[in-house]
Design a protein around this motif. Structure first.
Motif, PDB file in Angstrom:
ATOM      1  N   CYS A   1       0.814  -1.222   0.000  1.00 52.33           N
ATOM      2  CA  CYS A   1       0.000   0.000   0.000  1.00 52.33           C
ATOM      3  C   CYS A   1       0.845   1.270   0.000  1.00 52.33           C
TER       4      CYS A   1
ATOM      5  N   TYR B   1      -2.514   0.586   6.990  1.00 52.26           N
ATOM      6  CA  TYR B   1      -1.929   1.571   7.893  1.00 52.26           C
ATOM      7  C   TYR B   1      -0.435   1.367   8.136  1.00 52.26           C
ATOM      8  N   SER B   2       0.112   0.221   7.730  1.00 48.30           N
ATOM      9  CA  SER B   2       1.521  -0.076   7.977  1.00 48.30           C
ATOM     10  C   SER B   2       2.126  -0.780   6.778  1.00 48.30           C
TER      11      SER B   2
ATOM     12  N   LYS C   1     -10.311   1.921   7.570  1.00 47.67           N
ATOM     13  CA  LYS C   1     -10.360   2.976   8.583  1.00 47.67           C
ATOM     14  C   LYS C   1     -10.284   2.460  10.016  1.00 47.67           C
ATOM     15  N   THR C   2     -10.921   1.337  10.287  1.00 51.27           N
ATOM     16  CA  THR C   2     -10.939   0.812  11.647  1.00 51.27           C
ATOM     17  C   THR C   2     -10.118  -0.470  11.742  1.00 51.27           C
ATOM     18  N   PRO C   3      -9.598  -0.819  12.936  1.00 50.81           N
ATOM     19  CA  PRO C   3      -8.733  -2.000  13.093  1.00 50.81           C
ATOM     20  C   PRO C   3      -9.520  -3.311  13.077  1.00 50.81           C
TER      21      PRO C   3
ATOM     22  N   ARG D   1      -1.677  -2.823  15.244  1.00 55.35           N
ATOM     23  CA  ARG D   1      -2.248  -1.732  14.457  1.00 55.35           C
ATOM     24  C   ARG D   1      -1.555  -0.380  14.680  1.00 55.35           C
ATOM     25  N   ARG D   2      -0.342  -0.416  15.217  1.00 56.02           N
ATOM     26  CA  ARG D   2       0.390   0.825  15.417  1.00 56.02           C
ATOM     27  C   ARG D   2       1.147   1.215  14.149  1.00 56.02           C
ATOM     28  N   THR D   3       1.096   2.486  13.830  1.00 52.65           N
ATOM     29  CA  THR D   3       1.822   2.998  12.665  1.00 52.65           C
ATOM     30  C   THR D   3       3.230   3.414  13.082  1.00 52.65           C
TER      31      THR D   3
ATOM     32  N   GLN E   1       3.212   6.653  15.071  1.00 49.46           N
ATOM     33  CA  GLN E   1       2.825   6.460  16.471  1.00 49.46           C
ATOM     34  C   GLN E   1       3.978   5.880  17.282  1.00 49.46           C
TER      35      GLN E   1
ATOM     36  N   GLU F   1       6.559   5.223   6.532  1.00 49.65           N
ATOM     37  CA  GLU F   1       6.293   3.814   6.246  1.00 49.65           C
ATOM     38  C   GLU F   1       7.202   3.296   5.126  1.00 49.65           C
TER      39      GLU F   1
END
Length: 292
Positions: free
Chosen positions: A108, A151-152, A197-199, A220-222, A225, A266
């Motif tokens: 991604c 997200y990662s 959008k959500t985990p 789910r940590r980027t 973060q 990322e």
């Protein structure tokens, strides 16, 4: 208004573009998937090629940054990098699997990295500039699907025929999954998808069931973060720009040049992890010459 369109690949060896025009669905063949052995030999005539047949396509995925570039996974275990501009040849062929490739997915965040999942029990990570896989993961059973986290750049999930979901974070462990959980008993898990959008992780099986799984906080940590938490734990203070004087015009050129987005973090994380460089593959160089 722009026509709606999508692409498909089939076991009959055709990649097809479908277009919705005036309430009618029209199709056009983009290319035929020749068997790589027959395609590699220039001396083969049309009669011999027709006797050999076409490679059965199982999956495909388009590059997020280069819209003309796409990957096709085949029943024979090969992955072909193709372009909509050249329908008579492959840009590259990747040999790494020994059975059908059920899924290919571009990262991604990084436009060079992709994953493949196969019936040979493995998930492989590739740089499209290299013919050999960078990493391989044996999941102990046929792998039906694989998906990158939105997200990662280092998190992905895969599902296998023994009913398990495997979630990896390469930044934490390059060899073992962070989570390995059996979610169904008497059915095969065939598909997996992240909510953008959500985990939440959606998992589908071959009996028509869909499970909704919630990811634990450590999955789910980027990167942004993680760096913020690290800076906070070390007691580092976030520097604020000096206050602007009344009537002063702000100079945004230097600020824009120094701004690092979460997506940049990322990409940097994945490149450092895999040791990637900025060199282009011979196929890409060949393609650039043709376009010029």
């Amino acid at each position: 208004a722009k026509n709606l369109n999508f692409s498909s690949v089939s076991s009959d060896g055709r990649v097809t573009l479908w277009t919705m025009s005036k309430n009618e669905l029209q199709h056009t063949d983009v290319m035929e998937l020749k068997l790589s052995g027959a395609a590699a030999e220039e001396g083969d005539d049309q009669e011999e090629t027709s006797l050999v047949g076409l490679a059965g396509g199982c999956c495909m995925d388009f590059n997020r940054k280069s819209e003309h570039l796409f990957l096709v996974g085949t029943e024979e275990g090969r992955i072909h990098k193709c372009s909509k501009a050249y329908n008579s040849q492959y840009l590259e062929t990747y040999d790494g699997h020994y059975m059908s490739v059920y899924a290919v997915k571009w990262n991604c965040f990084h436009s060079r990295v992709f994953l493949s999942a196969s019936a040979d029990w493995t998930v492989k990570l590739w740089d499209h500039a290299q013919r050999a896989p960078l990493m391989s993961f044996d999941l102990g059973n046929a792998v039906g699907d694989v998906q990158w986290a939105p997200y990662s750049s280092t998190v992905f999930a895969a599902v296998s025929n023994d009913g398990k979901v495997h979630v990896f974070d390469l930044a934490e462990n390059k060899h073992e999954p962070m989570c390995d959980q059996k979610v169904v008993r008497k059915s095969k898990v065939t598909h997996v998808a992240f909510n953008p959008k959500t985990p939440i992780l959606l998992v589908g099986d071959d009996r028509g069931g869909v499970l909704c799984l919630k990811l634990s906080p450590n999955l789910r940590r980027t990167e942004a973060q993680k760096r913020a938490e690290m800076a906070q734990s070390e007691g580092a203070e976030v520097k604020k720009p000096p206050p602007k004087k009344k009537g002063e015009v702000a100079d945004t050129k230097d600020d824009d040049a120094k701004t690092v987005t979460p997506a940049d973090l990322e990409v940097e994380k994945l490149e450092k992890l895999l040791g990637l460089t900025g060199t282009a593959s011979p196929a890409d160089a060949k393609e650039e010459k043709k376009e010029a």
